[in-house]
Motif scaffolding. Structure first.
Motif, PDB file in Angstrom:
ATOM      1  N   GLN A 236       0.821  -1.090  -0.033  1.00  0.00           N
ATOM      2  CA  GLN A 236      -0.030   0.161  -0.167  1.00  0.00           C
ATOM      3  C   GLN A 236       0.717   1.325  -0.025  1.00  0.00           C
ATOM      4  O   GLN A 236       0.628   2.245   0.748  1.00  0.00           O
ATOM      5  CB  GLN A 236      -0.895   0.047   1.185  1.00  0.00           C
ATOM      6  N   VAL A 237       1.933   1.254  -0.902  1.00  0.00           N
ATOM      7  CA  VAL A 237       2.913   2.192  -0.753  1.00  0.00           C
ATOM      8  C   VAL A 237       2.488   3.364  -2.208  1.00  0.00           C
ATOM      9  O   VAL A 237       3.059   4.200  -2.666  1.00  0.00           O
ATOM     10  CB  VAL A 237       4.054   2.206  -0.793  1.00  0.00           C
ATOM     11  N   ALA A 238       1.454   2.736  -3.169  1.00  0.00           N
ATOM     12  CA  ALA A 238       1.266   3.261  -4.353  1.00  0.00           C
ATOM     13  C   ALA A 238      -0.256   3.862  -4.124  1.00  0.00           C
ATOM     14  O   ALA A 238      -1.169   2.850  -3.853  1.00  0.00           O
ATOM     15  CB  ALA A 238       1.453   2.596  -5.695  1.00  0.00           C
ATOM     16  N   LEU A 239      -0.641   4.836  -4.613  1.00  0.00           N
ATOM     17  CA  LEU A 239      -1.877   5.715  -4.422  1.00  0.00           C
ATOM     18  C   LEU A 239      -2.530   6.438  -5.424  1.00  0.00           C
ATOM     19  O   LEU A 239      -1.644   6.716  -6.239  1.00  0.00           O
ATOM     20  CB  LEU A 239      -1.817   6.549  -3.086  1.00  0.00           C
ATOM     21  N   LYS A 245     -12.505  12.036  -6.204  1.00  0.00           N
ATOM     22  CA  LYS A 245     -13.134  12.225  -7.539  1.00  0.00           C
ATOM     23  C   LYS A 245     -13.991  10.979  -7.619  1.00  0.00           C
ATOM     24  O   LYS A 245     -14.895  11.078  -8.651  1.00  0.00           O
ATOM     25  CB  LYS A 245     -12.460  12.351  -8.625  1.00  0.00           C
ATOM     26  N   GLY A 246     -14.032   9.905  -6.942  1.00  0.00           N
ATOM     27  CA  GLY A 246     -15.026   8.671  -7.018  1.00  0.00           C
ATOM     28  C   GLY A 246     -14.913   8.020  -8.265  1.00  0.00           C
ATOM     29  O   GLY A 246     -15.739   7.054  -8.465  1.00  0.00           O
ATOM     30  N   THR A 247     -14.145   8.124  -8.883  1.00  0.00           N
ATOM     31  CA  THR A 247     -13.794   7.343 -10.322  1.00  0.00           C
ATOM     32  C   THR A 247     -12.987   6.095 -10.211  1.00  0.00           C
ATOM     33  O   THR A 247     -12.802   4.815 -10.983  1.00  0.00           O
ATOM     34  CB  THR A 247     -13.100   7.922 -11.460  1.00  0.00           C
ATOM     35  N   HIS A 248     -12.071   5.978  -8.911  1.00  0.00           N
ATOM     36  CA  HIS A 248     -11.377   4.814  -8.468  1.00  0.00           C
ATOM     37  C   HIS A 248     -10.345   4.558  -9.815  1.00  0.00           C
ATOM     38  O   HIS A 248     -10.325   3.671 -10.457  1.00  0.00           O
ATOM     39  CB  HIS A 248     -11.934   3.399  -8.487  1.00  0.00           C
ATOM     40  N   PRO A 249      -9.266   5.518  -9.863  1.00  0.00           N
ATOM     41  CA  PRO A 249      -8.226   5.484 -10.773  1.00  0.00           C
ATOM     42  C   PRO A 249      -7.374   4.409 -10.620  1.00  0.00           C
ATOM     43  O   PRO A 249      -7.196   3.737  -9.727  1.00  0.00           O
ATOM     44  CB  PRO A 249      -7.564   6.667 -10.322  1.00  0.00           C
ATOM     45  N   ASN A 250      -6.897   3.688 -11.803  1.00  0.00           N
ATOM     46  CA  ASN A 250      -5.976   2.465 -11.711  1.00  0.00           C
ATOM     47  C   ASN A 250      -4.618   2.992 -12.127  1.00  0.00           C
ATOM     48  O   ASN A 250      -3.676   1.844 -12.668  1.00  0.00           O
ATOM     49  CB  ASN A 250      -6.562   1.534 -12.443  1.00  0.00           C
ATOM     50  N   VAL A 251      -4.157   4.211 -12.035  1.00  0.00           N
ATOM     51  CA  VAL A 251      -2.673   4.467 -12.310  1.00  0.00           C
ATOM     52  C   VAL A 251      -2.422   5.035 -10.655  1.00  0.00           C
ATOM     53  O   VAL A 251      -3.136   5.673 -10.159  1.00  0.00           O
ATOM     54  CB  VAL A 251      -2.803   5.797 -13.268  1.00  0.00           C
ATOM     55  N   TYR A 252      -1.287   4.454 -10.186  1.00  0.00           N
ATOM     56  CA  TYR A 252      -1.029   4.700  -8.851  1.00  0.00           C
ATOM     57  C   TYR A 252       0.523   5.327  -8.781  1.00  0.00           C
ATOM     58  O   TYR A 252       1.120   5.135  -9.658  1.00  0.00           O
ATOM     59  CB  TYR A 252      -1.015   3.333  -8.222  1.00  0.00           C
ATOM     60  N   TYR A 253       0.335   6.097  -7.677  1.00  0.00           N
ATOM     61  CA  TYR A 253       1.734   6.850  -7.545  1.00  0.00           C
ATOM     62  C   TYR A 253       2.631   6.538  -6.159  1.00  0.00           C
ATOM     63  O   TYR A 253       1.882   6.447  -5.129  1.00  0.00           O
ATOM     64  CB  TYR A 253       1.539   8.454  -7.618  1.00  0.00           C
ATOM     65  N   VAL A 254       3.666   6.066  -6.084  1.00  0.00           N
ATOM     66  CA  VAL A 254       4.679   6.016  -5.010  1.00  0.00           C
ATOM     67  C   VAL A 254       4.832   7.559  -4.739  1.00  0.00           C
ATOM     68  O   VAL A 254       5.510   8.315  -5.566  1.00  0.00           O
ATOM     69  CB  VAL A 254       5.750   5.024  -5.225  1.00  0.00           C
ATOM     70  N   PRO A 255       4.483   8.225  -3.508  1.00  0.00           N
ATOM     71  CA  PRO A 255       4.752   9.719  -3.214  1.00  0.00           C
ATOM     72  C   PRO A 255       6.249   9.648  -3.078  1.00  0.00           C
ATOM     73  O   PRO A 255       6.914   8.945  -2.753  1.00  0.00           O
ATOM     74  CB  PRO A 255       3.749   9.681  -1.958  1.00  0.00           C
ATOM     75  N   PRO A 256       6.434  11.053  -3.038  1.00  0.00           N
ATOM     76  CA  PRO A 256       7.821  11.553  -2.872  1.00  0.00           C
ATOM     77  C   PRO A 256       8.018  11.269  -1.738  1.00  0.00           C
ATOM     78  O   PRO A 256       7.351  11.122  -0.480  1.00  0.00           O
ATOM     79  CB  PRO A 256       7.952  12.903  -3.107  1.00  0.00           C
ATOM     80  N   PHE A 257       9.556  10.883  -1.271  1.00  0.00           N
ATOM     81  CA  PHE A 257       9.707  10.160   0.055  1.00  0.00           C
ATOM     82  C   PHE A 257       9.741  11.634   0.969  1.00  0.00           C
ATOM     83  O   PHE A 257       9.579  11.544   2.306  1.00  0.00           O
ATOM     84  CB  PHE A 257      11.162   9.879   0.066  1.00  0.00           C
ATOM     85  N   ASN A 258       9.914  12.641   0.422  1.00  0.00           N
ATOM     86  CA  ASN A 258       9.589  13.935   1.254  1.00  0.00           C
ATOM     87  C   ASN A 258      10.715  14.107   2.145  1.00  0.00           C
ATOM     88  O   ASN A 258      10.623  13.877   3.551  1.00  0.00           O
ATOM     89  CB  ASN A 258       8.179  13.961   1.973  1.00  0.00           C
TER      90      ASN A 258
END
Ligand code: SF4
Ligand code: SF4
Length: 392
Positions: A236-239, A245-258
């Protein structure tokens, strides 16, 4: 509901903003009349207004009662034009002037290149590559009165049947990510097709294949062996972007480590993250906090000499690690008539789709048309390219 769902994970820690993906996609799919201004894959700097301008704040998607909440149609200027450059004078005219666009640009894709947060004491930005999210509940599909947009049964890829599209553009207003584009020459809407002709041949998407940062991972969300399933379901590191927005996107992003901000004498301010956490929550929702904390924990473990499976995967050294494309498995789940057509393509001579309806980008069983979309000038370019076997 599709039987399977292809998905992509992009690790934002590795994107260098080189735009190779955008060029790879443009050369493959949108290098033609009416599509000059389109970037099915674009890369924008964040914080920023994006492409088209302000796409993330103008609306689209569903409200809490699952009613569509369309935005206004973005005006042409908010995409920027397809500029022509006067190379001729420079290369052949002996004038030696700088190469300039044919008119003064006022906006364009990644207009705010590297500007980001504009915070003098704490400069920060990151790149956000974007394609259509091939959503599980696509607002574009729901908005189309012609039922020209559909999700492919066997892999969840969202495509537009160009023969059915009448160019009403309700889909553009309803997509919260503004990932459908209008082709004024063809009078039809167009969008990213997740490179399905490549996937069907076992090749990864053009944007992923070209990416020198190796930021992209591709596979089925429901395939436990795929890197996608591990990053999205297990760790669960990709969101998804803008989950509300309610469409449940299927492209996911590993956020910047910050990383932490730099204080005086370059010392790191340990508890003061460089990217405002609120901005990351704005983009990815509250789950981003747990994802970043988990990544930091894993990073600390590796710094202490332990192994981190998730970080090893994210390094993504080889194609075999980053991609798991399973055309044969999906073929088994395609509707019977489509499977026959796909089998014929595999066993027969080279595809001869040009000028005829596509049998690759099929409609769900029982519908008559067999067009994949993209029948713009010169026939279906997607399928033409597939037929020419321009897949690497
Ligand atoms: S991102 Fe937009 S165009 Fe793509 S499937 Fe979702 S709603 Fe449709
Ligand atoms: S090719 Fe890869 S590294 Fe370059 S901008 Fe695209 S996603 Fe980022």
């Amino acid at each position: 509901m599709s039987k399977h769902q292809y998905a992509m994970v992009m690790d934002l820690n590795k994107c260098i903003g080189c735009q190779t993906c955008a060029v790879g996609c443009k050369k493959q799919w949108t290098h033609r009349d009416g599509a000059g201004y389109m970037y099915w894959n674009n890369v924008e700097t964040h914080p920023g207004k994006g492409y088209p301008r302000n796409w993330h704040s103008i609306g689209g998607g569903f409200d809490s009662r699952r009613n569509l909440r369309p935005s206004p149609l973005p005006p042409k200027e908010d995409y920027g034009e397809a500029y022509e450059y006067d190379y001729r004078q420079r290369l052949f005219g002996g004038k030696n002037k700088p190469v300039m666009p044919h008119k003064k640009p006022t906006y364009g894709a990644n207009w705010e290149e590297d500007v980001g947060g504009m915070n003098a004491g704490n400069p920060y930005f990151f790149y956000l590559p974007r394609i259509c999210n091939h959503c599980t509940h696509p607002a574009c599909v729901e908005a189309c009165p012609r039922k020209a947009i559909y999700k492919r049964e066997e892999d969840g890829i969202v495509v537009i049947d160009q023969e059915r599209c009448n160019g009403y553009r309700y889909c553009i207003k309803s997509c919260p990510y503004k990932k459908i584009y209008f082709n004024e020459v063809a009078g039809k809407s167009e969008k990213c097709i997740f490179c399905y002709p490549r996937l069907e041949k076992g090749n990864v998407n053009a944007c992923a294949a070209q990416c020198p940062g190796r930021i992209r991972f591709v596979g089925l969300l429901d395939d436990a062996e795929s890197p996608i399933s591990k990053l999205v379901n297990d760790w669960q590191v990709a969101l998804g972007l803008f989950p509300e927005k309610g469409t449940h996107p299927n492209v996911y992003y590993v956020p910047p480590f910050n990383p932490p901000k730099d204080g005086q004498a370059g010392r790191s301010l340990l508890d003061d993250p460089r990217l405002p956490l609120d901005y990351l929550i704005y983009l990815f929702g509250k789950k981003v906090v747990a994802a970043i904390e988990f990544l930091h924990r894993e990073l600390r473990r590796t710094q202490q000499g332990e192994k981190s499976e998730v970080l090893q995967l994210l390094i993504g050294r080889s194609d075999q690690v980053r991609y798991r494309i399973v055309p044969d498995a999906l073929r088994m789940d395609a509707p019977e008539d489509v499977r026959r057509q796909l089998d014929a393509h595999t066993t027969g001579p080279a595809l001869t789709i040009m000028g005829t309806p596509s049998t690759i980008g099929h409609l769900p069983s029982g519908q008559e048309s067999r067009s994949c979309g993209n029948t713009a000038t010169g026939g279906c370019r997607s399928c033409n390219l597939a037929s020419q076997r321009l897949v690497t």
